[in-house]
Design an enzyme around this catalytic site. Structure first.
Site, PDB file in Angstrom:
ATOM      1  N   GLY A  96      -0.288   6.275   2.482  1.00  0.00           N
ATOM      2  CA  GLY A  96      -1.321   5.252   2.530  1.00  0.00           C
ATOM      3  C   GLY A  96      -1.000   4.016   1.716  1.00  0.00           C
ATOM      4  O   GLY A  96      -1.817   3.093   1.648  1.00  0.00           O
ATOM      5  N   GLU A 121      -7.342   7.540  -1.590  1.00  0.00           N
ATOM      6  CA  GLU A 121      -7.124   8.588  -0.591  1.00  0.00           C
ATOM      7  C   GLU A 121      -6.977   9.958  -1.228  1.00  0.00           C
ATOM      8  O   GLU A 121      -7.147  10.976  -0.561  1.00  0.00           O
ATOM      9  CB  GLU A 121      -5.879   8.264   0.243  1.00  0.00           C
ATOM     10  CG  GLU A 121      -4.626   8.107  -0.599  1.00  0.00           C
ATOM     11  CD  GLU A 121      -3.444   7.597   0.196  1.00  0.00           C
ATOM     12  OE1 GLU A 121      -3.560   7.480   1.429  1.00  0.00           O
ATOM     13  OE2 GLU A 121      -2.404   7.327  -0.412  1.00  0.00           O
ATOM     14  N   ILE A 174      10.516   3.607  -4.688  1.00  0.00           N
ATOM     15  CA  ILE A 174      11.880   4.086  -4.903  1.00  0.00           C
ATOM     16  C   ILE A 174      12.735   2.963  -5.468  1.00  0.00           C
ATOM     17  O   ILE A 174      13.477   3.152  -6.429  1.00  0.00           O
ATOM     18  CB  ILE A 174      12.479   4.636  -3.593  1.00  0.00           C
ATOM     19  CG1 ILE A 174      11.771   5.939  -3.204  1.00  0.00           C
ATOM     20  CG2 ILE A 174      13.990   4.866  -3.730  1.00  0.00           C
ATOM     21  CD1 ILE A 174      12.175   6.493  -1.853  1.00  0.00           C
TER      22      ILE A 174
END
Length: 487
Positions: A373, A279, A349
Site C-alpha cells: 500500500g 492499512e 530498499i
C-alpha cells in the site's frame, strides 16, 4: 466438514481468493490440507496448481506450504514468504505486484479473469448468514461477491470481542457510477459491522481454532532511534511553521522495525490526540492507543507481536471503541488519503540522489515483497516520508545510489527521505537541489564523497543540467555489487 474434505473441492487450475493481510485473518487449515493433497499428487506424477489472490501477505501455513509443493501458478498482489519469493525469482511462479487499493477494482473490472472459489476466515456466522469478520478484512468483501463458490473457515481462536470492530462499506461502484465516499474523519463509520454472504454459494464450512502468525518486533536499535528522532524534530518544525496542527494529521505507517520505532518515538514525544488512517496496526499504534497519545485508528488488519496480540485480546473492549477495520479498497483509497491529509511513513530498499524510490526489487530484478500500500499513501498523502538505514549488508550496500535499479515511487511522490544521518525535505526543490540535499543529509559518510563526485561529474558532462546523469555509470554501483559483493 474437515479441512481435507474441503480441499478436495478445489480443482486444479482454478483461481482462489483467500483472506489474509500481513499475517492476520488468513485461512489456517484448508491451505495446509490442499498442500498435502498436492504433495501426494506430485508423488504420482500429477501436476496441480492454482492461482491465489489475497489481501496482502499471509503466513507459512498458506503461502509457504503451497509454494513448497509447487502448487501456486500465479500469486497476487503481495507476499513476504521466503519460499514464495524464491519461486518468483527463479521463474517457477508468476507474480503480479499491484497497488493494494486497486486489487478490488481489478477483480470487479475483469482485468484478472474469473474467481472460482473464495476461501475466507471469519470469526463467526450469524443465524441470518451474515459473517463476523476476523482480524483482517482485506479483500474479503470482494472475494465473497466475486467467487462462484465459497469455503468458510470459522476460527474460534479469534477473539469474540472483534465483533463490532469492523466497518464494511457496500456503496462502492465502477465508473461511471461512483459516488463520493463520505469519510471526513478516521473515526467515521459508513458501513456495516458484518460481511454479507450469499449462502447458496457456500460449499464448505470448516471449523478451526488457531492463532494468527504473530512475529515479534526487534527492540529499536540506535539507527532506528536516530531515524525516529529526525522525524520527530521535523514534525515539531512543521508545527512551528504552521504547516501541521499540534495533533499532526492522520498517521499511516508501513510494517517493520523502523516504522514501529518511529511510532514508539511518537508515543514518547510531545504530540497528543493523534489519529491513524493506515492499512496495518502494529505494536507501536496499539501502545499509542493504550497510553492515550492516539485516540483512534482506522485500518484493515493487525500485524502484532505475540505480546501485543495478548494485550489486544485481554483488553478487546477498550480497543474496539478505538479501532475500525475496513476493507482495503477503503483503507487504502486515494480519495480518502488525499481528503484526510494522511502523513505516510514507509520503508524503502534504495533511493537515488533525485528522490526516486525502489521499494520492491533487489538489484533491479529480484522481487522482495511487493509495493503493497505504500504507493497508495505516498502518491496521495499530505506528506510522504520514506525511511531507511543508510547502508545494508554490513555496509557493503548504500541505500542512496546514483540511480535506483527499479522505480516504484517517482521523485514526484517522494517528499521526505530519512536515514540515521539526517532528513532531506525535498518539497519545492529542483532535481539538482534535491540531489545535494539527499547526498549531504542522508548518505552514509563512506559513500557520500563518491555520490558527490558522481553528481559533480554528471553536471560537468554537458549532457543536460536538469537531471544530470552519466548513463554509463548510473547503475555501475549495482553492477559492482553483483561482481564483487560490495558497491
Amino acid at each position: 466438514m474437515s479441512a481435507e474434505a474441503a480441499a478436495q473441492l478445489i480443482p486444479n487450475g482454478c483461481t482462489v481468493g483467500m483472506s489474509g493481510f500481513t499475517g492476520a485473518g488468513y485461512p489456517k487449515a484448508v491451505p495446509k490440507a490442499l498442500a498435502s493433497r498436492i504433495e501426494k499428487l506430485n508423488e504420482v506424477g500429477e501436476r496441480f496448481k492454482i492461482n491465489i489472490w489475497t489481501g496482502a501477505s499471509t503466513a507459512p501455513e498458506l503461502d509457504g506450504e503451497l509454494a513448497k509443493v509447487d502448487g501456486i501458478n500465479m500469486r497476487l498482489p503481495f507476499q513476504s514468504d521466503p519460499i514464495c519469493r524464491a519461486k518468483i525469482n527463479d521463474g517457477t511462479m508468476d507474480y503480479i505486484d499491484i497497488h493494494l487499493s486497486e486489487v478490488s477494482q481489478y477483480a470487479w473490472s475483469g482485468f484478472l479473469g474469473k474467481m472460482n472459489i473464495a476461501l475466507v476466515e471469519v470469526s463467526g456466522i450469524l443465524e441470518d448468514g451474515r459473517l463476523i469478520p476476523s482480524s483482517a478484512i482485506g479483500n474479503n468483501k470482494t472475494w465473497l461477491e466475486q467467487a462462484d463458490h465459497i469455503i468458510l473457515e470459522v476460527n474460534s481462536g479469534q477473539s469474540s470481542g472483534l465483533e463490532g470492530m469492523h466497518d464494511v462499506y457496500y456503496g462502492t461502484a465502477l465508473p461511471p457510477n461512483r459516488k463520493p465516499i463520505m469519510i471526513t474523519n478516521p473515526t467515521d463509520r459508513i458501513g456495516e459491522k458484518y460481511l454479507q454472504c450469499d449462502l447458496s454459494k457456500v460449499i464448505a464450512v470448516v471449523e478451526t481454532n488457531a492463532p494468527d502468525r504473530n512475529s515479534p518486533f526487534s527492540a529499536p536499535d540506535e539507527v532506528s532511534h536516530r531515524i525516529a528522532g529526525h522525524i520527530l524534530d521535523f514534525f515539531k518544525r512543521e508545527i512551528e511553521i504552521g504547516r501541521l496542527p499540534p495533533e499532526l494529521l492522520p498517521i499511516q505507517s508501513g510494517v517493520g522495525n523502523i516504522p514501529n520505532a518511529v511510532l514508539e518515538g511518537l508515543d514518547a514525544g510531545p504530540f497528543r490526540n493523534l489519529t491513524g488512517f493506515t492499512e496495518v496496526i502494529q505494536d507501536g499504534m496499539l501502545k499509542m492507543l493504550k497510553s492515550g497519545t492516539m485516540t483512534a485508528v482506522s485500518s484493515t488488519a493487525f500485524s502484532l507481536s505475540p505480546a501485543a496480540m495478548q494485550e489486544l485480546n485481554d483488553n478487546i473492549d477498550f480497543y474496539r471503541e478505538r479501532i475500525i477495520l475496513r476493507q482495503q479498497d477503503i483503507s487504502n483509497h486515494p480519495e480518502l488519503i488525499r481528503r484526510l491529509g494522511v502523513i505516510a511513513m514507509n520503508g524503502l530498499i534504495e533511493a537515488d540522489i533525485y528522490g526516486n524510490v525502489n521499494s520492491t526489487h533487489i538489484m533491479g530484478s529480484r522481487m522482495m515483497n511487493g509495493i503493497g500500500g505504500s504507493g497508495d499513501f505516498a502518491r496521495n498523502g499530505y506528506l510522504s516520508i520514506f525511511v531507511t538505514p543508510s547502508t545494508a549488508k554490513n555496509g557493503t550496500i548504500s541505500a542512496i545510489v546514483p540511480m535506483v535499479s527499479h522505480v516504484d515511487h517517482t521523485e514526484h511522490d517522494v517528499k521526505v527521505v530519512v536515514t540515521e544521518y539526517g532528513l532531506a525535505d525535498l518539497r519545492g526543490l529542483s532535481p539538482r537541489q534535491r540531489a545535494l540535499k539527499i547526498i549531504n543529509n542522508c548518505a552514509h559518510p563512506d559513500f557520500r564523497p563518491r555520490l558527490l563526485d558522481y553528481f559533480e561529474r554528471a553536471c560537468a558532462s554537458g549532457r543536460g543540467m536538469h537531471t544530470p546523469h552519466l548513463l554509463g555509470e548510473a547503475l555501475s554501483w549495482h553492477q559492482r555489487y553483483e561482481e564483487t559483493g560490495k558497491m
